[in-house]
Design a protein around this motif. Structure first.
Motif, PDB file in Angstrom:
ATOM      1  N   LYS A   1       0.883  -1.165   0.000  1.00  0.00           N
ATOM      2  CA  LYS A   1       0.000   0.000   0.000  1.00  0.00           C
ATOM      3  C   LYS A   1       0.922   1.216   0.000  1.00  0.00           C
ATOM      4  O   LYS A   1       1.607   1.491   0.990  1.00  0.00           O
ATOM      5  CB  LYS A   1      -0.862  -0.038   1.264  1.00  0.00           C
TER       6      LYS A   1
ATOM      7  N   TYR B   1       2.249   4.945   0.007  1.00  0.00           N
ATOM      8  CA  TYR B   1       2.003   6.361   0.342  1.00  0.00           C
ATOM      9  C   TYR B   1       3.244   6.920   1.004  1.00  0.00           C
ATOM     10  O   TYR B   1       4.116   6.169   1.454  1.00  0.00           O
ATOM     11  CB  TYR B   1       0.768   6.532   1.238  1.00  0.00           C
TER      12      TYR B   1
ATOM     13  N   ARG C   1      -9.062  15.569   6.052  1.00  0.00           N
ATOM     14  CA  ARG C   1      -8.684  15.470   4.642  1.00  0.00           C
ATOM     15  C   ARG C   1      -9.812  14.805   3.868  1.00  0.00           C
ATOM     16  O   ARG C   1     -10.678  14.142   4.464  1.00  0.00           O
ATOM     17  CB  ARG C   1      -7.400  14.638   4.492  1.00  0.00           C
TER      18      ARG C   1
ATOM     19  N   GLU D   1      -9.374   9.277   0.962  1.00  0.00           N
ATOM     20  CA  GLU D   1      -8.574   8.687  -0.107  1.00  0.00           C
ATOM     21  C   GLU D   1      -9.288   7.444  -0.643  1.00  0.00           C
ATOM     22  O   GLU D   1     -10.080   6.810   0.053  1.00  0.00           O
ATOM     23  CB  GLU D   1      -7.170   8.321   0.405  1.00  0.00           C
ATOM     24  N   GLU D   2      -9.042   7.121  -1.883  1.00  0.00           N
ATOM     25  CA  GLU D   2      -9.642   5.927  -2.494  1.00  0.00           C
ATOM     26  C   GLU D   2      -8.563   4.859  -2.612  1.00  0.00           C
ATOM     27  O   GLU D   2      -7.370   5.169  -2.616  1.00  0.00           O
ATOM     28  CB  GLU D   2     -10.160   6.253  -3.902  1.00  0.00           C
TER      29      GLU D   2
ATOM     30  N   HIS E   1      -7.539   3.291  -5.111  1.00  0.00           N
ATOM     31  CA  HIS E   1      -6.621   3.424  -6.242  1.00  0.00           C
ATOM     32  C   HIS E   1      -5.527   4.468  -5.982  1.00  0.00           C
ATOM     33  O   HIS E   1      -4.498   4.478  -6.631  1.00  0.00           O
ATOM     34  CB  HIS E   1      -7.371   3.716  -7.549  1.00  0.00           C
ATOM     35  N   ASP E   2      -5.760   5.355  -4.991  1.00  0.00           N
ATOM     36  CA  ASP E   2      -4.706   6.312  -4.637  1.00  0.00           C
ATOM     37  C   ASP E   2      -3.464   5.593  -4.117  1.00  0.00           C
ATOM     38  O   ASP E   2      -2.367   6.130  -4.155  1.00  0.00           O
ATOM     39  CB  ASP E   2      -5.192   7.268  -3.547  1.00  0.00           C
ATOM     40  N   TYR E   3      -3.656   4.404  -3.591  1.00  0.00           N
ATOM     41  CA  TYR E   3      -2.545   3.692  -2.956  1.00  0.00           C
ATOM     42  C   TYR E   3      -1.766   2.788  -3.908  1.00  0.00           C
ATOM     43  O   TYR E   3      -0.754   2.226  -3.524  1.00  0.00           O
ATOM     44  CB  TYR E   3      -3.076   2.841  -1.787  1.00  0.00           C
ATOM     45  N   ARG E   4      -2.231   2.640  -5.123  1.00  0.00           N
ATOM     46  CA  ARG E   4      -1.550   1.781  -6.107  1.00  0.00           C
ATOM     47  C   ARG E   4      -1.171   0.432  -5.488  1.00  0.00           C
ATOM     48  O   ARG E   4      -0.025   0.022  -5.507  1.00  0.00           O
ATOM     49  CB  ARG E   4      -0.257   2.446  -6.623  1.00  0.00           C
TER      50      ARG E   4
END
Ligand code: ADP
Ligand code: MG
Ligand code: ZN
Length: 476
Positions: free
Chosen positions: A79, A81, A261, A264-265, A267-270
């Protein structure tokens, strides 16, 4: 318009293994900063993680205790980030193929029982800890916690009120403690909860837009923050506004939440499968062995306490919420077989003693055997129930057995009629006016005479015998 809250909880539980999830560094809490680190948990290039077998075993225990299906093959995923407490730039977690799915636990609220679904349980590593200096404009990083094993337990959105959320969390915490896989401490952060909440018009099915609440480090904050959020969302919807999907932080001082914030989704975490770790295969024998090793769990124990010992549901709930306390009860019962009497003494004087000293039942200064001895002394009439409270305090303070304290302090109950008759006569002689008043139609004065006799014996006279002799003398 009536609204119905919809709540789903994500709980992170720190596992009580001796070493970290992918290296052999110690997980011990409170060591000097950065002393429990190595190239693996510091995320140096070129190192390889090796999965800790105990982490899998503990996760399997929790998964089976919560009726989950175990995936015979699961995968670790990265994950990605950026944050200063995450040296690798990614957290190793599980994503598409978690180790466990589709479980449930049962909760009790206001006498009604209900199942809360568990969507998934997966393993992951914890991040480090940022320490913000109070006097310099700097933050420091402690990597001791990096790589400490966590399980994330994700509930279905089956929870309908802040009270149900509290009940779910308490039950979950009770289970991890029974299993001895996590110490379940919200304040110290070994058991952390994020709460997802939306509301919808009562009677409708579609889920509303949710917000996620963080910084809920006590049961009280979880319930308070949810109550606050229900009102906040209602006001927005009633004014014709829209809920923004976001993460909000609970402020314990101001008693309100603030937007932190946008949410986050995934897909933001690739997310992608970690190429350094093989798929995890859990075979049938392993599952069977773990299943066999599970202890009796809180719900089953509670039912047994009401069925076998005839305890009220309230007593059974309180005694079995904590495994040590339930063990204390059953050990005591082996030596003194009156369940309700034992329960009363545990829920009253014993819990008061433990709470005052912030002790668990396993650390009790009074052992179950000693409590049983004291109860026997009451049962045989050697001490009165009132004096027994004093004896109990002495036991806690000195660690001496009750019989020794009773002997040393001369606390044996006086039941001998002869001795009490003499005292009664003395008291009656000393209070002729009251005797006359009693005989003239004030029967309540009996209490006064009993009190005087008790005073003479410093509480040691058997009250039943005193009453009988007094009545006998006064009514003739
Ligand atoms: P994420 O990927 O953001 O963590 P998940 O789908 O894993 O989202 O859900 C996280 C938690 O939020 C779960 O406990 C789930 O039950 C809960 N949840 C999902 N949708 C809603 C909603 N609309 N209202 C309330 N809770 C929800
Ligand atoms: Mg999540
Ligand atoms: Zn390490």
């Amino acid at each position: 318009m009536e609204f119905e809250p919809v709540i789903g909880l994500e709980v992170h539980a720190q596992l009580k293994t001796k070493t970290k999830i992918f290296c052999s560094c110690s997980t011990q809490f409170g060591a000097p900063p950065n002393t429990h680190t190595c190239p693996v948990c510091l995320g140096m290039p070129g190192v390889l993680p090796v999965l800790n077998r105990k982490v899998v075993e503990y996760t399997l225990r929790m998964a089976m205790a919560t009726h989950c299906e175990i995936n015979p093959e699961s995968r670790f995923a990265r994950k990605n980030y950026f944050y200063p407490d995450l040296p690798k730039g990614y957290q190793i977690s599980q994503y598409e193929l978690p180790i466990a799915r589709n479980g449930w636990i049962r909760i009790d609220t206001n006498g009604s029982r209900k199942r809360i679904g568990i969507n998934r349980i997966h393993m992951e590593e914890d991040a480090g800890k940022l320490i913000h200096s109070p006097d310099r404009p700097v933050s420091m990083v402690d990597f001791n916690r990096t790589g400490v094993p966590l399980i994330e337990i994700v509930s279905e959105p089956d929870i309908r009120s802040p009270e149900e959320a509290g009940a779910y969390l308490r039950q979950l915490r009770s289970i991890v403690r029974y299993l001895n896989v996590c110490d379940g401490n919200l304040e110290e952060g070994s058991f952390r909860c994020d709460a997802n909440i939306s509301i919808r018009p009562a009677g409708t099915e579609a889920l509303g837009t949710r917000t996620e609440l963080k910084n809920l480090n006590s049961f009280r904050y979880v319930e308070k923050a949810l109550h606050y959020e229900i009102i906040r969302q209602k006001e927005i919807l009633l004014e014709g506004g829209e809920i923004v999907q976001e993460t909000r932080l609970w402020d314990t001082e101001k008693n309100r939440s603030f937007s932190m914030r946008g949410k986050e989704e995934a897909h933001d975490y690739r997310y992608f499968p970690d190429p350094d770790l093989l798929p995890l295969v859990v075979d049938k024998q392993w599952i069977a062995a773990v299943q066999k090793s599970l202890p009796e769990l809180p719900e089953a124990r509670k039912l047994r306490f009401t069925a076998d010992y005839g305890l009220p549901a309230y007593d059974a709930e309180l005694l079995t919420a904590d495994r040590d306390l339930a063990d204390f009860f059953e050990t005591c019962l082996q030596a003194f077989a009156d369940p309700k009497q034992v329960s009363n003494w545990i829920m009253g004087p014993l819990l008061a003693l433990l709470n005052a000293g912030h002790l668990s039942a396993a650390q009790s200064p009074v052992s179950p055997g000693q409590l049983a001895e004291l109860l026997k002394l009451i049962d045989t009439g050697t001490v009165s129930a009132k004096i027994a409270k004093t004896v109990f305090e002495q036991m806690a303070a000195t660690g001496k057995p009750p019989a020794v304290i009773v002997e040393e302090k001369g606390l044996v109950q006086v039941s001998d009629s002869g001795a009490i008759e003499t005292l009664v006569d003395k008291v009656l002689d000393a209070h002729p006016a009251e005797v006359a008043a009693y005989r003239g139609g004030k029967p309540k004065l009996i209490g006064f005479f009993v009190g005087q006799v008790m005073k003479e014996t410093r509480g040691k006279a058997n009250p039943q015998v005193v009453n009988r002799i007094l009545k006998d003398r006064l009514d003739r």
